[in-house]
Scaffold this motif. Structure first.
Motif, PDB file in Angstrom:
ATOM      1  N   LEU A 260      14.479   0.983  -0.073  1.00  0.00           N
ATOM      2  CA  LEU A 260      13.275   1.104   0.815  1.00  0.00           C
ATOM      3  C   LEU A 260      11.832   0.339  -0.051  1.00  0.00           C
ATOM      4  N   GLY A 261      11.048  -0.357   0.566  1.00  0.00           N
ATOM      5  CA  GLY A 261      10.042  -0.753   0.084  1.00  0.00           C
ATOM      6  C   GLY A 261       8.690  -0.340   0.953  1.00  0.00           C
ATOM      7  N   ALA A 262       7.479  -0.106   0.095  1.00  0.00           N
ATOM      8  CA  ALA A 262       6.136   0.225   0.933  1.00  0.00           C
ATOM      9  C   ALA A 262       5.213  -0.746   0.732  1.00  0.00           C
ATOM     10  N   TYR A 263       4.438  -1.412   1.506  1.00  0.00           N
ATOM     11  CA  TYR A 263       3.677  -2.251   1.597  1.00  0.00           C
ATOM     12  C   TYR A 263       2.418  -1.867   1.980  1.00  0.00           C
ATOM     13  N   LEU A 264       1.077  -2.082   1.392  1.00  0.00           N
ATOM     14  CA  LEU A 264      -0.113  -1.622   1.739  1.00  0.00           C
ATOM     15  C   LEU A 264      -1.204  -2.889   2.117  1.00  0.00           C
ATOM     16  N   THR A 265      -1.677  -2.818   2.869  1.00  0.00           N
ATOM     17  CA  THR A 265      -2.684  -3.984   3.190  1.00  0.00           C
ATOM     18  C   THR A 265      -4.054  -3.408   3.932  1.00  0.00           C
ATOM     19  N   TRP A 266      -5.143  -3.843   3.143  1.00  0.00           N
ATOM     20  CA  TRP A 266      -6.441  -3.271   3.738  1.00  0.00           C
ATOM     21  C   TRP A 266      -6.939  -4.286   4.533  1.00  0.00           C
ATOM     22  N   ASP A 267      -7.675  -3.808   5.573  1.00  0.00           N
ATOM     23  CA  ASP A 267      -8.245  -4.603   6.730  1.00  0.00           C
ATOM     24  C   ASP A 267      -7.068  -5.646   7.138  1.00  0.00           C
ATOM     25  N   PRO A 268      -5.993  -4.780   7.966  1.00  0.00           N
ATOM     26  CA  PRO A 268      -4.911  -5.424   8.353  1.00  0.00           C
ATOM     27  C   PRO A 268      -5.154  -6.567   9.640  1.00  0.00           C
ATOM     28  N   ARG A 269      -4.859  -7.753   9.474  1.00  0.00           N
ATOM     29  CA  ARG A 269      -4.881  -8.744  10.749  1.00  0.00           C
ATOM     30  C   ARG A 269      -3.924  -9.759  10.464  1.00  0.00           C
ATOM     31  N   PRO A 270      -3.460 -10.355  11.396  1.00  0.00           N
ATOM     32  CA  PRO A 270      -2.591 -11.482  11.316  1.00  0.00           C
ATOM     33  C   PRO A 270      -3.105 -12.661  10.251  1.00  0.00           C
ATOM     34  N   GLY A 271      -2.243 -13.221   9.571  1.00  0.00           N
ATOM     35  CA  GLY A 271      -2.770 -14.197   8.318  1.00  0.00           C
ATOM     36  C   GLY A 271      -3.055 -13.705   7.078  1.00  0.00           C
ATOM     37  N   ARG A 272      -2.928 -12.395   6.807  1.00  0.00           N
ATOM     38  CA  ARG A 272      -2.758 -12.223   5.398  1.00  0.00           C
ATOM     39  C   ARG A 272      -1.635 -12.280   4.675  1.00  0.00           C
ATOM     40  N   ASN A 273      -1.820 -12.623   3.679  1.00  0.00           N
ATOM     41  CA  ASN A 273      -0.680 -12.984   2.623  1.00  0.00           C
ATOM     42  C   ASN A 273      -0.350 -12.071   1.756  1.00  0.00           C
ATOM     43  N   ASP A 274       0.644 -12.299   0.983  1.00  0.00           N
ATOM     44  CA  ASP A 274       1.206 -11.146   0.056  1.00  0.00           C
ATOM     45  C   ASP A 274       0.494 -10.974  -1.049  1.00  0.00           C
ATOM     46  N   ALA A 275      -0.462 -11.902  -1.674  1.00  0.00           N
ATOM     47  CA  ALA A 275      -1.143 -11.592  -2.715  1.00  0.00           C
ATOM     48  C   ALA A 275      -2.412 -10.544  -2.019  1.00  0.00           C
ATOM     49  N   GLU A 276      -2.585 -10.381  -1.011  1.00  0.00           N
ATOM     50  CA  GLU A 276      -3.627  -9.255  -0.463  1.00  0.00           C
ATOM     51  C   GLU A 276      -2.712  -7.972   0.012  1.00  0.00           C
ATOM     52  N   ARG A 277      -1.542  -7.695  -0.507  1.00  0.00           N
ATOM     53  CA  ARG A 277      -0.916  -6.720  -0.198  1.00  0.00           C
ATOM     54  C   ARG A 277      -0.609  -6.024  -1.516  1.00  0.00           C
ATOM     55  N   ASN A 278      -0.325  -4.638  -1.665  1.00  0.00           N
ATOM     56  CA  ASN A 278       0.423  -3.944  -2.919  1.00  0.00           C
ATOM     57  C   ASN A 278       1.799  -3.761  -2.278  1.00  0.00           C
ATOM     58  N   CYS A 279       2.683  -3.408  -3.331  1.00  0.00           N
ATOM     59  CA  CYS A 279       4.323  -3.366  -2.904  1.00  0.00           C
ATOM     60  C   CYS A 279       4.641  -2.109  -3.904  1.00  0.00           C
ATOM     61  N   ILE A 280       5.539  -1.183  -3.539  1.00  0.00           N
ATOM     62  CA  ILE A 280       6.219  -0.357  -4.210  1.00  0.00           C
ATOM     63  C   ILE A 280       7.729  -0.546  -3.722  1.00  0.00           C
ATOM     64  N   SER A 281       8.379  -0.725  -4.908  1.00  0.00           N
ATOM     65  CA  SER A 281       9.721  -1.354  -4.450  1.00  0.00           C
ATOM     66  C   SER A 281      10.938  -0.304  -4.744  1.00  0.00           C
ATOM     67  N   ASN A 282      11.980  -0.242  -4.339  1.00  0.00           N
ATOM     68  CA  ASN A 282      13.148   0.339  -4.897  1.00  0.00           C
ATOM     69  C   ASN A 282      13.100   1.749  -4.817  1.00  0.00           C
ATOM     70  N   ILE A 283      12.574   2.335  -3.333  1.00  0.00           N
ATOM     71  CA  ILE A 283      12.420   3.815  -3.399  1.00  0.00           C
ATOM     72  C   ILE A 283      13.671   4.146  -2.864  1.00  0.00           C
ATOM     73  N   ARG A 284      14.228   5.082  -3.756  1.00  0.00           N
ATOM     74  CA  ARG A 284      15.650   5.673  -3.261  1.00  0.00           C
ATOM     75  C   ARG A 284      15.978   6.650  -4.601  1.00  0.00           C
ATOM     76  N   PRO A 285      16.761   7.581  -4.402  1.00  0.00           N
ATOM     77  CA  PRO A 285      17.024   8.587  -5.527  1.00  0.00           C
ATOM     78  C   PRO A 285      17.483   7.806  -6.841  1.00  0.00           C
ATOM     79  N   GLU A 286      18.141   6.724  -6.717  1.00  0.00           N
ATOM     80  CA  GLU A 286      18.568   6.136  -7.959  1.00  0.00           C
ATOM     81  C   GLU A 286      17.590   4.982  -8.540  1.00  0.00           C
ATOM     82  N   GLY A 287      16.632   4.781  -7.695  1.00  0.00           N
ATOM     83  CA  GLY A 287      15.464   4.015  -8.524  1.00  0.00           C
ATOM     84  C   GLY A 287      14.264   4.769  -8.589  1.00  0.00           C
ATOM     85  N   LEU A 288      13.120   4.572  -7.693  1.00  0.00           N
ATOM     86  CA  LEU A 288      11.893   5.324  -7.668  1.00  0.00           C
ATOM     87  C   LEU A 288      12.079   6.551  -6.628  1.00  0.00           C
TER      88      LEU A 288
END
Length: 233
Positions: free
Chosen positions: A169-197
């Motif tokens: 599972l991944g979690a992505y955060l975007t401040w002031d969301p609107r269409p056109g935002r790109n990946d550099a404007e997000r934060n990501c937390i990856s690999n959410i599961r008991p065997e990972g995070l």
């Protein structure tokens, strides 16, 4: 003394060989893991099984086949779903989408939210009603956040399956969301599961980033989780 790397990682290391080929057991394990990854991509999403009340939405992708062939359709809502959202004023909106692994969402989104929501309630975050999206990709959260009037959108989504992790599972955060935002404007937390995070650690990191995003009014490459207890400076 040689180190047995297998005790430190689930990755395919030190597989051995039988002549010029892999041992039969390792070949069969590879084929099984590959099948599990493919199944995760195609598994049907069952929003009713998530166990919490939500607003059900659909992307512009009419079915799974279209979703996989046309990533752009998964990044925007259907016209009917757009009409279901009413704008208000929220600190944050939590969006759950099947992504490329409904299995990950079924297994890990509910326990992660059980860890996260009490922390937000203590700080009196104004959260929109949670939304669940069928055939959704990460960027669809930006459209949902804008339509709801949320300052911050948190997207929980099934990540692309790997041979050792069909349910990440991944979690992505975007401040002031609107269409056109790109990946550099997000934060990501990856690999959410008991065997990972694990859920507690993931909720702690997510909560920290949400607070920092609200205080600094930004997300992305300029927002780091340094300073969070347990992480290096």
């Amino acid at each position: 003394m040689a180190t047995d790397l297998k005790q430190f990682t689930p990755a395919r290391v030190a597989l051995g060989h039988s002549g010029h080929s892999l041992p039969t057991a390792e070949l069969l394990r590879f084929q099984l893991d590959h099948a599990r990854a493919r199944d995760a991509v195609h598994q049907a999403f069952n929003p009713a099984g998530l166990g919490f009340t939500h607003v059900l939405l659909n992307s512009a992708a009419p079915d799974r086949a279209a979703y996989l062939r046309r990533p752009d359709l998964g990044r925007k809502l259907s016209a009917e779903s757009r009409a279901r959202l009413e704008k208000s004023s929220y600190d944050a909106s939590i969006v759950v989408a099947d992504g490329l692994s409904a299995l990950a969402v079924h297994r890990h989104a509910p326990p992660l939210l059980q860890e996260l929501l009490p922390r937000l309630a203590e700080e009196e975050w104004r959260l929109s009603p949670p939304t669940v999206v069928l055939q959704g990709r990460v960027a669809i959260g930006d459209e949902i956040g804008e339509l709801l009037g949320a300052q911050l959108v948190v997207m929980l989504i099934g990540e692309r399956p790997g041979l050792t992790s069909p349910d990440s599972l991944g979690a992505y955060l975007t401040w002031d969301p609107r269409p056109g935002r790109n990946d550099a404007e997000r934060n990501c937390i990856s690999n959410i599961r008991p065997e990972g995070l694990g859920y507690g650690a993931a909720a702690g990191r997510l909560h920290f980033l949400m607070r920092e995003a609200r205080a600094r009014k930004l997300t992305g490459v300029f927002l780091k989780d340094v300073g969070l207890p347990g992480l290096p400076e």
